[in-house]
Design a protein around this motif. Structure first.
Motif, PDB file in Angstrom:
ATOM      1  N   GLY A  43       0.787  -1.235   0.000  1.00 30.39           N
ATOM      2  CA  GLY A  43       0.000   0.000   0.000  1.00 30.39           C
ATOM      3  C   GLY A  43       0.816   1.281   0.000  1.00 30.39           C
ATOM      4  N   TRP A  44       2.100   1.204  -0.355  1.00 26.76           N
ATOM      5  CA  TRP A  44       2.939   2.392  -0.392  1.00 26.76           C
ATOM      6  C   TRP A  44       2.657   3.203  -1.652  1.00 26.76           C
ATOM      7  N   ASP A  45       2.882   4.526  -1.556  1.00 26.84           N
ATOM      8  CA  ASP A  45       2.831   5.403  -2.724  1.00 26.84           C
ATOM      9  C   ASP A  45       4.139   5.250  -3.478  1.00 26.84           C
ATOM     10  N   VAL A  46       4.070   5.116  -4.797  1.00 29.36           N
ATOM     11  CA  VAL A  46       5.255   4.986  -5.630  1.00 29.36           C
ATOM     12  C   VAL A  46       5.146   5.985  -6.773  1.00 29.36           C
ATOM     13  N   ILE A  47       6.177   6.817  -6.909  1.00 25.30           N
ATOM     14  CA  ILE A  47       6.198   7.841  -7.947  1.00 25.30           C
ATOM     15  C   ILE A  47       7.527   7.756  -8.682  1.00 25.30           C
ATOM     16  N   SER A  48       7.461   7.749 -10.000  1.00 25.10           N
ATOM     17  CA  SER A  48       8.670   7.820 -10.824  1.00 25.10           C
ATOM     18  C   SER A  48       8.799   9.243 -11.336  1.00 25.10           C
ATOM     19  N   ASP A  49      10.018   9.768 -11.321  1.00 20.82           N
ATOM     20  CA  ASP A  49      10.213  11.102 -11.868  1.00 20.82           C
ATOM     21  C   ASP A  49      10.721  10.996 -13.311  1.00 20.82           C
ATOM     22  N   PRO A  50      10.799  12.103 -14.028  1.00 23.42           N
ATOM     23  CA  PRO A  50      11.215  12.058 -15.437  1.00 23.42           C
ATOM     24  C   PRO A  50      12.660  11.578 -15.651  1.00 23.42           C
ATOM     25  N   TYR A  51      13.430  11.465 -14.588  1.00 18.89           N
ATOM     26  CA  TYR A  51      14.838  11.090 -14.704  1.00 18.89           C
ATOM     27  C   TYR A  51      15.092   9.628 -14.379  1.00 18.89           C
ATOM     28  N   ALA A  52      14.062   8.809 -14.247  1.00 19.68           N
ATOM     29  CA  ALA A  52      14.143   7.379 -13.933  1.00 19.68           C
ATOM     30  C   ALA A  52      14.395   7.106 -12.465  1.00 19.68           C
ATOM     31  N   ASN A  53      14.287   8.092 -11.609  1.00 19.72           N
ATOM     32  CA  ASN A  53      14.354   7.874 -10.170  1.00 19.72           C
ATOM     33  C   ASN A  53      12.970   7.437  -9.688  1.00 19.72           C
ATOM     34  N   VAL A  54      12.932   6.605  -8.651  1.00 21.49           N
ATOM     35  CA  VAL A  54      11.663   6.135  -8.096  1.00 21.49           C
ATOM     36  C   VAL A  54      11.631   6.508  -6.622  1.00 21.49           C
ATOM     37  N   HIS A  55      10.524   7.111  -6.190  1.00 16.98           N
ATOM     38  CA  HIS A  55      10.355   7.554  -4.809  1.00 16.98           C
ATOM     39  C   HIS A  55       9.150   6.836  -4.207  1.00 16.98           C
ATOM     40  N   CYS A  56       9.356   6.208  -3.044  1.00 22.27           N
ATOM     41  CA  CYS A  56       8.297   5.440  -2.384  1.00 22.27           C
ATOM     42  C   CYS A  56       8.084   5.979  -0.970  1.00 22.27           C
ATOM     43  N   SER A  57       6.827   6.087  -0.566  1.00 23.45           N
ATOM     44  CA  SER A  57       6.481   6.537   0.784  1.00 23.45           C
ATOM     45  C   SER A  57       5.525   5.556   1.428  1.00 23.45           C
ATOM     46  N   SER A  58       5.794   5.245   2.696  1.00 24.90           N
ATOM     47  CA  SER A  58       4.920   4.338   3.432  1.00 24.90           C
ATOM     48  C   SER A  58       3.556   4.995   3.635  1.00 24.90           C
TER      49      SER A  58
END
Length: 124
Positions: A43-58
């Motif tokens: 159930g974490w939020d997952v966001i990819s940015d335009p530079y291929a980095n991935v950011h996940c938040s609990s």
């Protein structure tokens, strides 16, 4: 109290687990897939940015996991960053993993943290 061995220590002739050659996955996966799959399933939020980095938040926004191949940190050898925040929102501790660490190992580290959602240590 005195402890005595009842049988002598027997060292196995061969390792209990196969040689590293049977575990090529320990050497080759350096994408975000295994970690993203684990965290999205929790159930974490997952966001990819335009530079291929991935950011996940609990779900409670207190744990951040970043897959950061296109950042200044990556230039210094930091591919993964995990940050845990305290109740005040300050970073309580962080852990980084470099390019040589397979994604399955990072996923295993995170799975161990997720497995204990409440305070487990009796010394605290």
């Amino acid at each position: 109290m005195t402890l005595t061995a009842t049988t002598p220590l027997q060292v196995p002739a061969e390792p209990l687990h196969g040689p590293l050659g049977n575990r090529e996955w320990l050497l080759d996966c350096h994408c975000a897939g295994p970690v993203v799959d684990l965290l999205q399933g929790q159930g974490w939020d997952v966001i990819s940015d335009p530079y291929a980095n991935v950011h996940c938040s609990s779900p409670d926004q207190r744990v951040y996991v970043g897959f950061l191949p296109e950042t200044e940190e990556a230039a210094r050898g930091e591919l993964w960053r995990i940050e845990v925040r305290n109740a005040e929102g300050e970073v309580a501790w962080s852990q980084t993993f470099g390019f040589g660490v397979p994604a399955q190992a990072v996923a295993g580290f995170l799975a161990a943290l997720i497995a204990f959602p409440n305070r487990y240590c009796a010394c605290v």
